[in-house]
Design a protein around this motif. Structure first.
Motif, mmCIF file in Angstrom:
data_model
loop_
_atom_site.group_PDB
_atom_site.id
_atom_site.type_symbol
_atom_site.label_atom_id
_atom_site.label_comp_id
_atom_site.label_asym_id
_atom_site.label_seq_id
_atom_site.Cartn_x
_atom_site.Cartn_y
_atom_site.Cartn_z
ATOM 1 N N UNK A 1 0.738 -1.090 -0.006
ATOM 2 C CA UNK A 1 -0.050 0.094 -0.046
ATOM 3 C C UNK A 1 0.912 1.242 0.094
ATOM 4 N N UNK A 2 0.197 2.453 -0.528
ATOM 5 C CA UNK A 2 0.965 3.815 -0.501
ATOM 6 C C UNK A 2 -0.354 4.490 -0.418
ATOM 7 N N UNK A 3 -0.243 5.240 0.874
ATOM 8 C CA UNK A 3 -1.546 6.179 1.074
ATOM 9 C C UNK A 3 -0.757 7.573 1.425
ATOM 10 N N UNK B 1 2.334 10.492 4.247
ATOM 11 C CA UNK B 1 2.810 9.490 3.240
ATOM 12 C C UNK B 1 3.075 8.215 4.341
ATOM 13 N N UNK B 2 2.305 7.349 4.048
ATOM 14 C CA UNK B 2 2.319 5.960 4.768
ATOM 15 C C UNK B 2 2.736 4.941 3.622
ATOM 16 N N UNK B 3 3.534 4.196 3.883
ATOM 17 C CA UNK B 3 4.192 3.173 3.035
ATOM 18 C C UNK B 3 3.958 1.714 3.691
ATOM 19 N N UNK B 4 3.165 1.013 3.141
ATOM 20 C CA UNK B 4 3.099 -0.726 3.571
ATOM 21 C C UNK B 4 2.384 -0.519 4.807
ATOM 22 N N UNK B 5 1.954 0.727 5.492
ATOM 23 C CA UNK B 5 1.587 0.747 6.899
ATOM 24 C C UNK B 5 2.521 0.406 7.834
ATOM 25 N N UNK B 6 3.825 0.703 7.373
ATOM 26 C CA UNK B 6 4.916 0.199 8.205
ATOM 27 C C UNK B 6 5.751 1.606 8.423
ATOM 28 N N UNK B 7 5.769 2.292 7.661
ATOM 29 C CA UNK B 7 6.862 3.529 7.623
ATOM 30 C C UNK B 7 5.867 4.865 7.369
ATOM 31 N N UNK B 8 6.029 5.978 7.971
ATOM 32 C CA UNK B 8 5.135 7.035 7.812
ATOM 33 C C UNK B 8 6.181 8.505 7.843
#
Length: 331
Positions: free
Chosen positions: A142-144, A213-220
């Motif tokens: 995911x990329x949110x 920015x949230x990457x793979x719901x692991x990094x913000x």
């Protein structure tokens, strides 16, 4: 040969038991009438199935069970689901309120102690751009993101679209939030259309509080200082803080709406962003007091907004307003 004719299937037994209860009224739970006789274990399983469907319930003042009409059972299941959704939404909004207050009242400090969080701080413009490029390209699920502004240049939009296409080709889900004012710019309208055709999910909100920015719901990734984004960014990884930012994003995503589609046939008077948010909160079963706080209005203003919503949708009740809005494609 199969012994299926001699042993009733569980769903057939449950259906027969339900029909017996409906026809005969309350029956002792220990000895429900069933023909042919079945084992106590299979009878208990059939009753459990009926309870799960809310088709039976204990009588008020004895140890018997009684059948519930299918319509009433459906209403009970929907009521329970509405309560679960309302609880989940309250939890999500609580995370959102907490995160937004943290960002606005307590800017992250990068000199001295860093609060013990697994955090990386970047301050140079070129350093930030290179890091973000590498981070987004490694996304696997995911990329949110949130984009409060200002309006990005045509070059940045082109690069963003190319990046999204690469991610989408690998099966990454891409979701982005923008302010409702952005579609007024021609280049943004074209970008939204191209991104949607590529498979990106885009929504517009009347309030986008922070670059996120949230990457793979692991990094913000977020600004060190919301009021002064030029100071740099910080990167948080894993843990409860990241989960809170995920809930923060989900809250705003749920209250946002897709960009207007010029090719779709829309009614002459669609809902504005505030009315759409109000309708979703009402549909979630949230109490008026909580809705007023979420929307940032007084109880009297909320009452007026609900009345205007009824007029806009031509509805006589809140439920009917939700049905009509869905039928018109406003949500």
């Amino acid at each position: 040969m199969s012994d299926e004719p001699e042993i009733q299937r569980a769903d057939d037994l449950a259906r027969q038991l339900y029909e017996t209860l409906r026809a005969g009224g309350p029956l002792p739970e220990e000895q429900p009438h069933s023909r042919p006789p079945v084992s106590k274990e299979r009878l208990s399983t059939a009753l459990d199935d009926l309870r799960a469907l809310r088709l039976v319930k204990p009588a008020a003042q004895n140890h018997k069970i009684t059948a519930v009409p299918a319509g009433a059972a459906l209403k009970e299941l929907l009521r329970e689901q509405r309560e679960r959704l309302s609880t989940a939404l309250d939890d999500m909004l609580q995370h959102s309120d907490t995160v937004e207050r943290l960002l606005s009242d307590y800017p992250l400090q990068y000199d001295g102690e860093l609060t013990g969080l697994p955090m990386t701080v970047l301050t140079g413009r070129e350093e930030i751009e290179q890091f973000l490029l590498g981070l987004t390209e490694t996304a696997s699920a995911t990329l949110e993101s949130m984009h409060p502004g200002p309006l990005p240049s045509a070059e940045k939009l082109s690069a963003s679209l190319a990046k999204d296409r690469r991610l989408l080709s690998r099966g990454v889900t891409v979701r982005s939030l923008y302010p409702t004012s952005f579609p007024s710019a021609t280049r943004l309208r074209r970008y939204f259309q191209d991104a949607a055709e590529a498979g990106s999910c885009i929504r517009l909100s009347s309030h986008v509080p922070v670059d996120l920015l949230i990457v793979d719901r692991q990094s913000v990734v977020l600004p060190l200082d919301v009021a002064n984004p030029g100071r740099g960014v910080c990167v948080l990884r894993g843990g409860p803080v990241v989960r809170s930012f995920v809930s923060f994003f989900e809250c705003f995503w749920m209250l946002a709406a897709p960009p207007p589609d010029g090719t779709s046939r829309q009614p002459a008077q669609p809902l504005n962003s505030q009315q759409a948010a109000l309708l979703k909160l009402l549909a979630g079963g949230m109490k008026d007091e909580r809705i007023a706080r979420v929307l940032g209005v007084s109880p009297r203003t909320l009452s007026r907004l609900i009345s205007e919503l009824m007029i806009t949708t031509g509805a006589d009740s809140r439920f009917q307003a939700g049905v009509k809005a869905a039928q018109c494609g406003w949500l």
